[in-house]
Motif scaffolding. Structure first.
Motif, short mmCIF file in Angstrom:
data_model
loop_
_atom_site.label_atom_id
_atom_site.label_comp_id
_atom_site.label_asym_id
_atom_site.label_seq_id
_atom_site.Cartn_x
_atom_site.Cartn_y
_atom_site.Cartn_z
N SER A 236 0.92 -1.09 0.10
CA SER A 236 0.10 -0.06 0.10
C SER A 236 0.66 1.22 -0.17
O SER A 236 0.48 2.09 -0.89
CB SER A 236 -1.00 -0.13 1.42
N LEU A 237 1.89 1.41 0.74
CA LEU A 237 2.82 2.31 0.83
C LEU A 237 4.43 1.79 0.70
O LEU A 237 4.60 1.06 1.54
CB LEU A 237 2.73 3.07 2.07
N ASN A 238 4.98 1.99 -0.51
CA ASN A 238 6.37 1.72 -0.42
C ASN A 238 7.31 2.79 0.09
O ASN A 238 6.90 3.74 0.43
CB ASN A 238 6.65 1.35 -1.96
N ALA A 239 8.78 2.29 0.13
CA ALA A 239 9.51 3.07 0.98
C ALA A 239 9.81 4.44 0.12
O ALA A 239 10.56 5.22 0.90
CB ALA A 239 10.72 2.37 0.84
N THR A 240 9.62 4.52 -1.02
CA THR A 240 9.81 5.53 -1.66
C THR A 240 8.53 6.73 -1.63
O THR A 240 8.59 7.76 -2.18
CB THR A 240 10.12 5.60 -3.35
N ASN A 241 7.58 6.40 -0.72
CA ASN A 241 6.59 7.35 -0.43
C ASN A 241 6.84 8.34 0.76
O ASN A 241 7.07 7.85 1.78
CB ASN A 241 5.48 6.66 -0.17
N PRO A 242 6.82 9.64 0.64
CA PRO A 242 7.00 10.55 1.62
C PRO A 242 6.23 10.39 2.78
O PRO A 242 6.37 10.54 3.92
CB PRO A 242 7.02 11.96 1.05
N PHE A 243 4.93 10.16 2.45
CA PHE A 243 3.82 10.03 3.57
C PHE A 243 4.12 8.72 4.38
O PHE A 243 3.96 8.78 5.63
CB PHE A 243 2.37 9.55 2.66
N LYS A 244 4.99 7.56 3.66
CA LYS A 244 5.26 6.56 4.67
C LYS A 244 6.34 7.01 5.74
O LYS A 244 6.38 6.72 6.82
CB LYS A 244 5.77 5.47 4.03
N THR A 245 7.34 7.80 5.36
CA THR A 245 8.17 8.56 6.11
C THR A 245 7.73 9.52 7.04
O THR A 245 7.95 9.23 8.30
CB THR A 245 9.07 9.53 5.40
N TYR A 246 6.77 10.22 6.78
CA TYR A 246 5.80 10.98 7.70
C TYR A 246 5.30 10.28 8.87
O TYR A 246 5.45 10.52 10.04
CB TYR A 246 4.75 11.79 6.99
N LEU A 247 4.56 9.15 8.36
CA LEU A 247 3.95 8.31 9.48
C LEU A 247 4.84 7.78 10.50
O LEU A 247 4.59 7.44 11.76
CB LEU A 247 3.12 7.32 8.64
N ASN A 248 6.01 7.29 10.14
CA ASN A 248 7.04 6.43 10.61
C ASN A 248 7.51 7.32 11.75
O ASN A 248 7.60 7.14 12.93
CB ASN A 248 8.16 6.01 9.79
N PHE A 249 7.91 8.55 11.29
CA PHE A 249 8.49 9.55 12.23
C PHE A 249 7.47 10.03 13.28
O PHE A 249 7.69 10.18 14.56
CB PHE A 249 9.05 10.92 11.70
N ARG A 250 6.32 10.29 12.82
CA ARG A 250 5.26 10.99 13.83
C ARG A 250 4.79 9.67 14.69
O ARG A 250 4.66 10.08 15.88
CB ARG A 250 4.10 11.31 12.91
N ALA A 294 8.64 15.96 5.22
CA ALA A 294 7.83 14.85 5.67
C ALA A 294 8.35 14.64 7.48
O ALA A 294 7.59 14.71 8.11
CB ALA A 294 7.98 13.39 5.32
N VAL A 295 9.54 14.73 7.43
CA VAL A 295 10.00 14.50 9.10
C VAL A 295 9.62 15.91 9.70
O VAL A 295 9.25 15.74 10.72
CB VAL A 295 11.54 14.44 9.05
N SER A 296 9.82 17.03 9.06
CA SER A 296 9.29 18.26 9.78
C SER A 296 7.92 18.30 9.95
O SER A 296 7.29 18.53 11.04
CB SER A 296 9.68 19.52 8.77
N LYS A 297 7.02 17.80 9.14
CA LYS A 297 5.43 17.63 9.36
C LYS A 297 5.39 16.98 10.43
O LYS A 297 4.37 16.95 11.22
CB LYS A 297 4.92 17.11 7.93
N ALA A 298 5.95 15.77 10.45
CA ALA A 298 5.69 14.63 11.41
C ALA A 298 6.03 15.24 12.89
O ALA A 298 5.09 15.09 13.70
CB ALA A 298 6.88 13.38 11.29
N HIS A 299 7.00 16.14 12.93
CA HIS A 299 7.22 16.56 14.34
C HIS A 299 6.12 17.74 14.74
O HIS A 299 5.78 17.93 15.78
CB HIS A 299 8.44 17.48 14.30
N PHE A 300 5.69 18.49 13.77
CA PHE A 300 4.86 19.55 13.94
C PHE A 300 3.35 18.90 14.27
O PHE A 300 2.65 19.17 15.18
CB PHE A 300 4.40 20.44 12.52
N HIS A 301 3.06 17.68 13.72
CA HIS A 301 1.77 17.13 14.03
C HIS A 301 1.84 16.40 15.33
O HIS A 301 0.90 16.31 16.13
CB HIS A 301 1.36 16.29 13.05
N PHE A 302 3.07 16.14 15.64
CA PHE A 302 3.25 15.17 17.02
C PHE A 302 2.92 16.34 18.07
O PHE A 302 2.38 16.26 19.13
CB PHE A 302 4.68 14.95 17.21
N PHE A 303 3.58 17.62 18.02
CA PHE A 303 3.16 18.59 19.09
C PHE A 303 1.98 18.98 18.92
O PHE A 303 1.21 19.24 20.05
CB PHE A 303 4.21 19.75 18.73
#
Length: 349
Positions: A236-250, A294-303
């Protein structure tokens, strides 16, 4: 002469294999045939559909009329989708099976037998290998999941993108930290007790969160080497998908906040921010701006959701170092600085 009554008792616990589907007709065509050939006497197979727009539901109805279909009214993601479906399923054991997993006939009994041997075992996984090369472990779970000092997940047989061949080196039954959601076995009573998966995570690391909550309650999560399955991965989400990066970090930050003991939460998360920032810089230096964002967005949404996540903390958290399956050093340092590429090279202290 007294009448004799013969009572047939099925000694095997009831098992429900539940496959969550979303627009996955091609995967169902390829992998359902192996699932329906599973050798287990007290088994039901269920396809939970997350509001697909393709004709996968019609495909199952036409070709597998004995398979129960439970349809969600919208796409609730992996976590929420399974929660909605399993509300309607009754069995002693649930097996959450990805739609892109091929199984041999006797893949259920060894895991259930292991779990039946100890009431404190709540969840488990079989050996997970790559469907395209069955000599290799697969990224999603390999031979059992672990966490490092800062809650980075890794597996026996896979550290980051370094994946080992299966040469029998991990053929021992072992208590682990987390079992993979690709083929996740859980006793239904513990699923109910914990409330299942956290729907707010949507997808990725939701099984780690569930295992962490189980371990905080004093239960065990196990790896069973006597059964194996074959996972394609990235369906559903492969390793080249930034959304997967976002989900993993968040999600990684969220499960730390939920499950670490109060004295440890902010110190470990504070250090994680620095490690994550290094990852962000790495993406930028490689020109991968979408992944850095995606990493930056993950941190923003975490806070942003800090208060809501805090409310999900349970009454009991076991000190992190007391959990089985925790590496009390940094897997990032071991992998990128010390160049350790195999689980056998890691020193657990």
């Amino acid at each position: 002469m007294e009448a004799q009554t013969t009572i047939s008792i099925n000694m095997e616990p009831s098992v429900a294999v539940v496959i969550l589907n979303w627009n996955g007709k091609a995967l169902l065509e390829q992998f359902l045939p192996s699932v329906v050939q599973s050798k287990y006497s007290n088994l039901q197979i269920i396809v939970g559909d997350n509001h697909s727009s393709d004709d996968s539901v019609d495909f199952v109805k036409t070709n597998y009329p004995d398979i129960q279909i439970i349809q969600n009214d919208q796409n609730y993601g992996f976590a929420g989708g399974y929660n909605k479906v399993l509300e309607q399923v009754k069995a002693d054991y649930f097996i959450l099976l990805n739609s892109d997993v091929e199984v041999p006939r006797n893949w259920i009994s060894p895991v259930v037998s292991l779990m039946e041997s100890d009431p404190s075992i709540a969840a488990a996984q079989p050996k997970i290998k790559w469907q395209k090369d069955k000599n290799q472990f697969e990224y999603a779970g390999a031979a059992g999941g672990f966490l490092d000092k800062y809650a980075f997940p890794f597996c026996r047989g896979r550290i980051f993108d370094a994946i080992e061949s299966d040469q029998g080196q991990y053929n021992n039954t072992l208590e682990i930290f987390w079992a993979s959601g690709a083929a996740f076995f859980i006793k239904s009573k513990y699923w109910t007790q914990t409330g299942g998966l956290d729907a707010a995570l949507f997808a990725h690391m939701e099984e780690i969160d569930l295992c962490w909550r189980l371990k905080n309650l004093g239960y065990k999560v196990m790896f069973c080497p006597d059964a194996e399955v074959y996972h394609v991965g990235g369906g559903s989400l492969n390793a080249t998908n930034p959304f997967k990066t976002y989900l993993n970090f968040r999600n990684n930050l969220m499960i730390m906040q939920k499950n670490l003991p109060a004295p440890e939460v902010f110190s470990r998360i504070f250090i994680r921010f620095f490690i994550d920032f290094a990852a962000l810089l790495h993406f930028l230096l490689k020109g991968e701006v979408k992944f850095a964002m995606a990493v930056s967005k993950a941190h923003f949404h975490f806070f942003k959701h800090l208060s809501a996540t805090r409310k999900k903390r349970t009454a009991k958290q076991i000190p992190y170092k007391q959990h089985t399956g925790v590496l009390h050093s940094s897997i990032v340092y071991s992998f990128f600085i010390k160049k350790i590429r195999k689980f056998s090279g890691i020193e657990f202290k």
